[in-house]
Design a protein around this motif. Structure first.
Motif: not given
Length: 421
Positions: A327-353
């Motif tokens: 099995r390949p090594k698992l990574d933390v889930p991540w995501f990004w979004s580009d809006q105008y000149d802004l870059k949003l980057q997100m990682a992880g899953v909120a279970f019960d913060p």
């Protein structure tokens, strides 16, 4: 779910000769690439319902819509890659049935493909807005290359765009439209944008960026219908108001394409249920990408992840499991979004913060929000703050405890936390 446990017992079976992949998106392309790269010498068949080879979807609502990226650059593999690697690619074909007993899939054209192992990478589809008038010209959903090709002619300066839904797709399209000179109104049923996926503080930063560029938000309102003479001219809201528009984009979420699996009596629940390796309740059938409901946490938490990272990771996991490789090594889930000149980057899953720690960069530059449970980070959301994103992602992976004041203090070198972890 009991079927999934039984399916694991087949993990040590010999590598299959014939593999059929249903779907031709990111997950399918990744799985096929990994299978070919491992030297599999059996037959691999890919069946996709779009008329084109697998391509990248994230640029569709950004660079491709703006005309900065052409269709050729969207390709995930070169045009001749499939033939060179002995992969049979069948486009513009829909698989209408899956026979688990005979181990065959049948397309709408009546062609039957047999398999030793099947991989379902059927993706998801845009959720429909079920109100009167949605059959008018000018109302669009954006999921495929054809969807964007249909939308693009209306994206011209002076036109009035109505975006239904303030999720990532809606906000990205709003940003592109403003850059092209359209006026934009965003209607969202929730009290704010990104209500299901980001902290209020993060959403507020992005909403302010849109408002400063002329986007108007209408919150806590729903569309009850559209009117126009063949082409949409106005949207009617539930408070009796109207929004004049020349163009509408509906971005209210996506639905997993699980019908093929469900009809074959494969376990599904808001997606095709899979184990960590992408194995379904049938040991000969795997699934990957947006169509799956996968394990997310050590406590048995499950869910759907609609992201490039998930498609790539599950494609690799499925390829390894199908071929009997580690099995390949698992990574933390991540995501990004580009809006105008802004870059949003997100990682992880909120279970019960239990709390949120916000970090605002020096002189107002860069923003990050950390969701914590106890003293451990579960999720990081960063806007133009790549160091905070990378540190947060590393902290999520390591599970290392961290002090709130270190995360919040813009004068503290946050990279020290990454080195320590």
């Amino acid at each position: 779910m009991a079927h999934l446990a039984a399916a694991v017992s087949a993990a040590d079976s010999p590598a299959p000769r014939d593999i059929v992949v249903v779907g031709a998106g990111q997950a399918a392309a990744q799985a096929v690439g990994a299978i070919a790269g491992a030297g599999h010498c059996g037959r691999v068949t890919v069946i996709g319902d779009e008329p084109v080879a697998p391509y990248q979807r994230p640029p569709l609502s950004k660079g491709y819509l703006k005309g900065a990226v052409d269709a050729e650059r969207l390709r995930l593999r070169s045009a001749d890659w499939y033939e060179q690697h002995g992969v049979g690619l069948h486009t513009a074909q829909t698989v209408v049935s899956l026979d688990r007993r005979q181990k065959t899939v049948t397309t709408s054209g009546g062609r039957v493909h047999s398999f030793d192992v099947a991989v379902l990478a059927t993706g998801s589809r845009a959720r429909k807005l079920a109100v009167p008038g949605t059959d008018l010209s000018g109302i669009h959903r954006v999921r495929t290359l054809a969807d964007i090709d249909g939308l693009a002619p209306g994206m011209v300066a002076g036109n009035r765009l109505l975006v239904v839904g303030a999720g990532f797709i809606g906000l990205e399209l709003a940003a592109v439209a403003r850059g092209l000179g359209l006026s934009v109104v965003v209607v969202e049923s929730a009290p704010r944008c990104l209500g299901r996926v980001a902290a209020p503080e993060t959403a507020a930063v992005l909403a302010r960026a849109h408002e400063e560029r002329g986007v108007r938000f209408v919150y806590e309102r729903t569309i009850v219908g559209f009117t126009g003479n063949k082409r949409v001219e106005s949207a009617h809201l539930d408070d009796g108001s109207e929004v004049p528009c020349d163009l509408v984009v509906v971005g209210i979420g996506a639905v997993a394409n699980q019908e093929l699996a469900a009809a074959a009596e494969i376990d599904c629940d808001n997606g095709i249920l899979v184990d960590l390796d992408g194995r379904t309740s049938d040991p000969s059938i795997f699934a990957a990408g947006d169509c799956t409901n996968r394990p997310l946490g050590r406590d048995g938490t499950r869910g759907r992840l609609e992201s490039v990272h998930n498609a790539i990771e599950q494609g690799n996991l499925v390829a390894a499991a199908v071929l009997g490789l580690p099995r390949p090594k698992l990574d933390v889930p991540w995501f990004w979004s580009d809006q105008y000149d802004l870059k949003l980057q997100m990682a992880g899953v909120a279970f019960d913060p239990d709390r949120l720690v916000v970090r605002q960069g020096p002189n107002g530059s860069g923003f990050a929000a950390f969701h914590l449970k106890g003293s451990r980070v579960q999720v990081v959301e960063a806007i133009d703050a790549p160091a905070a994103f990378m540190v947060g992602k590393r902290l999520i992976a390591s599970g290392r405890e961290v002090r709130d004041e270190h995360l919040a203090d813009p004068e503290f070198d946050i990279k020290q936390l990454m080195r320590a972890s």
